[in-house]
Design an enzyme around this catalytic site. Structure first.
Site, PDB file in Angstrom:
ATOM      1  N   THR A  65       5.120  -7.203   9.539  1.00 42.47           N
ATOM      2  CA  THR A  65       4.043  -6.233   9.383  1.00 42.47           C
ATOM      3  C   THR A  65       4.287  -5.028  10.284  1.00 42.47           C
ATOM      4  OG1 THR A  65       1.638  -5.976   9.256  1.00 42.47           O
ATOM      5  CG2 THR A  65       2.491  -7.298  11.084  1.00 42.47           C
ATOM      6  N   LYS A  69       8.292  -2.968   9.230  1.00 42.14           N
ATOM      7  CA  LYS A  69       8.704  -3.201   7.846  1.00 42.14           C
ATOM      8  C   LYS A  69       9.978  -2.453   7.451  1.00 42.14           C
ATOM      9  CE  LYS A  69       4.168  -4.435   6.010  1.00 42.14           C
ATOM     10  NZ  LYS A  69       3.166  -4.191   4.948  1.00 42.14           N
ATOM     11  N   ASP A 105       4.400  -7.049  -0.952  1.00 43.06           N
ATOM     12  CA  ASP A 105       3.260  -6.129  -0.975  1.00 43.06           C
ATOM     13  C   ASP A 105       3.173  -5.430  -2.334  1.00 43.06           C
ATOM     14  OD1 ASP A 105       2.402  -6.570   1.655  1.00 43.06           O
ATOM     15  OD2 ASP A 105       3.728  -5.033   2.457  1.00 43.06           O
ATOM     16  N   TYR A 233      -9.743  -4.383   2.845  1.00 42.44           N
ATOM     17  CA  TYR A 233     -10.362  -5.673   2.565  1.00 42.44           C
ATOM     18  C   TYR A 233     -11.367  -6.107   3.630  1.00 42.44           C
ATOM     19  CZ  TYR A 233      -6.497  -7.074   5.634  1.00 42.44           C
ATOM     20  OH  TYR A 233      -5.602  -7.179   6.679  1.00 42.44           O
ATOM     21  N   GLY A 254      -9.808  -5.269  -2.197  1.00 40.17           N
ATOM     22  CA  GLY A 254      -8.570  -5.289  -1.426  1.00 40.17           C
ATOM     23  C   GLY A 254      -8.058  -6.683  -1.148  1.00 40.17           C
TER      24      GLY A 254
END
Length: 292
Positions: A65, A69, A105, A233, A254
């Site tokens: 993350t 990335k 993703d 989200y 999300g």
């Protein structure tokens, strides 16, 4: 499940990782399928240190993350086509000492949105020009065939660069998109775009906790009866989605993107399928734990 000397280790590498949902998802999944494995969170200062740890300790798989990335790519032995196109890896498998990277993703974004509507031949507006917008635009043209994608962002240099990199990347694999199918606009021009599109997606952090009263589109100008997705989200029902529902739009939360990228990630590591219903239950539970 008993942890012993045969227990396999998976992890997430990021900085920060304090609020990661991943341990809440993958640990129950390992237990459900009786896989002797645990999933932990690590916060290295440098990705090189994290990769050295993967190799030295025989860590079987990792989630990657922010901010690593893109940084991790030169340290990997193999990168999937979609991850190479995007220039970002969020999933790594240690395959007998060979580190293989991919990007789930993009799949999560596409799966969440395509569950709501067919995207073939559609006109889609994406707010933002960051990493999430990048994954989203790539996924639309990689997995499907939209008629046109509009990218709306404040930073002219970033949005123009994003467009050129996407067109160039697809040219490289022999898939020409055409400049007329991927267009960029200044964020101030969003009202001119809204009535032209079928689908609207917010990939910016606007509306995320603690800034929950913000929306990328004002209610008074929100178009009616569109497909509307927010990748934020937390909270689940953002102000953006609240406006969308009031305008009779079909909304995509999300949490859906997060769910499908995690399922794909788990399958990439284990070659085992995990129930969508099962993962959704634990994702909702994680969202309640991480409300702030």
């Amino acid at each position: 499940m008993k942890i012993d000397s045969s227990t396999v280790l998976y992890c997430i590498l990021g900085n920060p990782v304090k609020h990661s949902f991943s341990p809440y998802l993958h640990n129950p999944a390992f237990k459900k399928l009786k896989i002797n494995a645990v999933y932990l969170a690590f916060q290295p200062e440098k990705i090189a240190d994290g990769v050295n740890g993967i190799r030295a300790l025989g860590i079987k798989g990792c989630s990657i993350t922010i901010p690593f990335k893109s940084e991790i790519i030169p340290f990997l032995d193999e990168v999937s086509e979609i991850a190479s196109l995007i220039g970002a890896v969020n999933t790594v498998l240690n395959k007998d000492g060979k580190l293989v990277g991919t990007n789930t993703d993009a799949f999560g974004f596409y799966k969440a949105l395509s569950n709501a509507t067919s995207l073939t031949g559609k006109k889609i507006a994406i707010f933002g020009s960051g990493g999430s917008a990048r994954s989203g635009v790539f996924s639309l043209f990689y997995y499907d065939n939209p008629q046109k994608v509009f990218v709306l962002a404040r930073n002219k240099e970033k949005r123009e660069k994003l467009r050129e990199e996407i067109l160039t990347s697809f040219d490289r694999i022999g898939k020409k998109i055409g400049k007329e199918r991927l267009v960029v606009f200044d964020l101030s021009e969003w009202k001119d775009v809204m009535n032209q599109v079928d689908v609207i997606v917010n990939t910016t952090p606007l509306g995320m906790v603690p800034d929950t009263n913000s929306s990328i589109i004002d209610f008074s100008f929100f178009p009616e009866k569109k497909i509307v997705m927010d990748i934020v989200y937390n909270p689940l029902m953002t102000k953006f989605l609240t406006f969308a529902k009031e305008k009779k739009c079909k909304v995509v939360y999300g949490i859906e993107m997060l769910l499908y990228q995690a399922i794909k990630q788990f399958e990439f590591w284990t070659e085992r399928r995990i129930s969508e219903k099962f993962m959704r239950k634990y994702l909702v539970k994680a969202l309640k734990i991480n409300k702030s």
